[in-house]
Design an enzyme around this catalytic site. Sequence first.
Site, PDB file in Angstrom:
ATOM      1  N   GLY A 151      95.998   1.790  74.349  1.00 38.79           N
ATOM      2  CA  GLY A 151      95.942   2.420  75.728  1.00 38.79           C
ATOM      3  C   GLY A 151      96.861   2.942  76.111  1.00 38.79           C
ATOM      4  O   GLY A 151      97.938   3.260  75.583  1.00 38.79           O
TER       5      GLY A 151
ATOM      6  N   ASP B 176      96.949  -4.710  90.885  1.00 38.56           N
ATOM      7  CA  ASP B 176      97.054  -4.898  92.168  1.00 38.56           C
ATOM      8  C   ASP B 176      95.505  -5.487  92.703  1.00 38.56           C
ATOM      9  O   ASP B 176      95.466  -5.830  93.752  1.00 38.56           O
ATOM     10  CB  ASP B 176      97.339  -3.570  92.955  1.00 38.56           C
ATOM     11  CG  ASP B 176      96.322  -2.477  92.269  1.00 38.56           C
ATOM     12  OD1 ASP B 176      95.988  -2.730  91.231  1.00 38.56           O
ATOM     13  OD2 ASP B 176      96.073  -1.760  93.077  1.00 38.56           O
TER      14      ASP B 176
ATOM     15  N   TYR C 291      86.631  -7.642  87.747  1.00 36.44           N
ATOM     16  CA  TYR C 291      87.939  -7.189  86.897  1.00 36.44           C
ATOM     17  C   TYR C 291      89.186  -8.033  87.739  1.00 36.44           C
ATOM     18  O   TYR C 291      89.809  -8.731  86.719  1.00 36.44           O
ATOM     19  CB  TYR C 291      87.878  -5.701  86.881  1.00 36.44           C
ATOM     20  CG  TYR C 291      89.391  -5.377  86.556  1.00 36.44           C
ATOM     21  CD1 TYR C 291      89.947  -5.268  85.050  1.00 36.44           C
ATOM     22  CD2 TYR C 291      90.403  -4.866  87.430  1.00 36.44           C
ATOM     23  CE1 TYR C 291      91.265  -4.969  84.697  1.00 36.44           C
ATOM     24  CE2 TYR C 291      91.467  -4.488  87.325  1.00 36.44           C
ATOM     25  CZ  TYR C 291      92.012  -4.369  85.764  1.00 36.44           C
ATOM     26  OH  TYR C 291      93.101  -4.070  85.478  1.00 36.44           O
TER      27      TYR C 291
END
Length: 294
Positions: free
Chosen positions: A13, A107, A130
Site C-alpha cells: 500500500g 478522517d 468504510y
Amino acid sequence: MNKPLVLITGKDGQLGYELSQIQENYSQFFDFLIVGRNELNLENTQEISEIIAKKNPKYFINCAAYTAVDKAETEKELAMAINATAPKAIAKACAAIDCNLIHISTDYVFDGNQQQPYLPLDLKNPINHYGLSKSLGEEAVLNNNNNSIIIRTSWVYSNHGKNFVKTMIQLMKTKESISVVNDQKGSPTYAKDLAVAILEIIKFSHVNKQQLKQKIYQFSNQGIISWFDFALEISKNLQSNCVVNATSSTSYPTPAKRSSYSAMYINEIFEDFNLEKIDWKTSLKNCIQIIDKQ
Ligand SMILES: NC(=O)c1ccc[n+]([C@@H]2O[C@H](COP(=O)([O-])OP(=O)(O)OC[C@H]3O[C@@H](n4cnc5c(N)ncnc54)[C@H](OP(=O)(O)O)[C@@H]3O)[C@@H](O)[C@H]2O)c1
C-alpha cells in the site's frame, strides 16, 4: 544485542511502501519486517495471533486496511473484517507480548457537518461503511491494548499506488479540460511525511525507554483545501494547459457518501514527538518531482 523488531502490515500500500523506502534510515535502532497480504492475510485472525507470537515484535504498525470507500458499501462484511475485526486481533496479540501498536485510521470517522478542524475526541459519526468500519477498528484497538496509539490521516497520496495526485496527472496529460469538486474540504497527506513521523515516534519511544501511551492523534500536511484547489496546484506544478473547472459533488454521485468538511486538528502529534509540520504545497511538489523521475 538484538535490536527490537518493528512489524509492519500493508507492504504494497501507499504508506507501507513509503515505510519500506525509509526503514534503512532507522536500521541502527530497529530490525524491520514488512508484510503484505501474501505473508499475512488480515482476514485470518488465527494467522495474526500466530505471526505476532512467533516474531515477538516490540512495535507493530498497522498500515493495511480495506480502503475501497465506494466498494465498502457492498462488501460490508469484508471491510468490517479487515478494518475492525483484524485490528482487534492485532491489539490483543500485541498486548499479550507488551508490543506497542500504531494503528492508522481516517478522517472519515467524522460526518463533516463541522466547519472547523475536528479535535481527536470530537464526536465520531461516520457517514459511510468504510468510515464505520474504521471507527470500530479504532475502538477495538483502544479497548484491547493500553500501549496503542491511533493516527488518523486524510487524503493520502504517494508516488506509489492509486491516488488523486496520480489520477490528476494522468488526466491532465491526456484531456483538454477536467472538472473537480470544490465543495469537499480537507487536508492532503503525503504518505512519505506520515511514514517519517511514524518512525520518529517509535524512535522517540525507544530512545526514551517509554512504552507508547494510549492516545488518538491526527496527522496531515498543513493546509485546508478543496479537491479543486488540490487539482489546481497539481496543474501548476505540471505547468499543464489542461483547464481545471470547479464543480459540485451533486455532479459526481458516488455509492458512498463523502463529507463536505473533514479537516482535523493536527497539533498534538507534532508537539508530543517534536515533529515538524510540512505545508501541503511543499509536500505535493516533493512528490511530483519523484513521480516525474519515474
Ligand atoms: N488512502 C487514503 O486517502 C487514506 C485516507 C485516510 C486514511 N487512510 C488510512 O491510511 C492507512 C494506509 O492507507 P493507504 O493509502 O496506504 O492504503 P492502500 O494504499 O489502499 O493500502 C492498503 C493495503 O492494505 C492491504 N490489505 C487489504 N486487505 C488486506 C488483507 N486482507 N490482508 C492483508 N493486507 C490487506 C492491501 O493489500 P493489497 O495491495 O494486496 O491489496 C494494501 O497494500 C489505512 O489505514 C487507511 O485506512 C487512507
